[in-house]
Motif scaffolding. Sequence first.
Motif, PDB file in Angstrom:
ATOM      1  N   ASP A  34      67.806  32.777  -8.563  1.00  0.00           N
ATOM      2  CA  ASP A  34      68.022  33.240  -9.925  1.00  0.00           C
ATOM      3  C   ASP A  34      68.157  31.985 -10.786  1.00  0.00           C
ATOM      4  O   ASP A  34      69.132  31.253 -10.686  1.00  0.00           O
ATOM      5  N   SER A  74      68.582  31.634 -14.033  1.00  0.00           N
ATOM      6  CA  SER A  74      69.104  31.915 -15.372  1.00  0.00           C
ATOM      7  C   SER A  74      69.645  30.663 -16.056  1.00  0.00           C
ATOM      8  O   SER A  74      69.544  30.511 -17.283  1.00  0.00           O
ATOM      9  N   LYS A  84      74.468  30.823 -13.082  1.00  0.00           N
ATOM     10  CA  LYS A  84      73.497  31.733 -13.727  1.00  0.00           C
ATOM     11  C   LYS A  84      73.765  31.834 -15.237  1.00  0.00           C
ATOM     12  O   LYS A  84      73.735  32.905 -15.839  1.00  0.00           O
TER      13      LYS A  84
END
Length: 245
Positions: free
Chosen positions: A153, A155, A224
């Motif tokens: 992830d 992000s 994230k």
Amino acid sequence: MPRYKLTIEYDGTGLVGWQRQNNGMSVQQAIEDACVIFAGQEVRLHVAGRTDAGVHGLGMVAHFDMAKNIPANKVQLAINHHIKPHKISILHCEEVDEEFHARFSCIERSYLYRILCRSGRPALDDRRVWWFQRELDVEAMNMAAQLLIGHHDFSTFRASQCQADSPFRTLDELSVERVGKEIHVRCRARSFLHHQVRNIVGTLTLIGRGKWSAEDLQNALDAKDRAKGGETAPAYGLYFVEAKY
């Protein structure tokens, strides 16, 4: 209706990026306008990857359909002739079947980011490298970079305006090496998030300057959260290198 595949080199300085926009000249518009002049019809380019303002292309791939059947070598020559004065060059043009799509058929995209480390500012490479007046720890940057390889992830390294449905991406390569006075960061993946490469490079320079450790990078990834990452590296040091099919 023939479909043409273009391999394109361009200097992104002074352009608003790949995509046609209302606030200035783009790579897409320059090529499409050139096609109108020699073919007498409007065409629409589809591209492997949309680059931001200031980003350069070494081997960008795009395709378009045209009603007229013109030999590919003449299409290349005509676009290069009419695209002046923009620093855009069609390196190769070939006719492909209708199954080919520059974006959706692409299985891998690669980028290069150039950092120049020396006391004197760049003259010939102004707006083509990110300049640091001090040395960066390349080995530490490369070792930490390996933490980002694989499926994650991302992000923390995703622009707030990114329109991708998911923050998950798989990095197949992320390497940092010294080439003379320059540091080259190479990234390879099927697809990237908006500003992902530039945000990764900006964060890696924190490690190169000794401000962050590999553990800090891991914590940033795990957070994230874009606010937990480093700065966004300037657009002008980034190059779209290649699209594979």
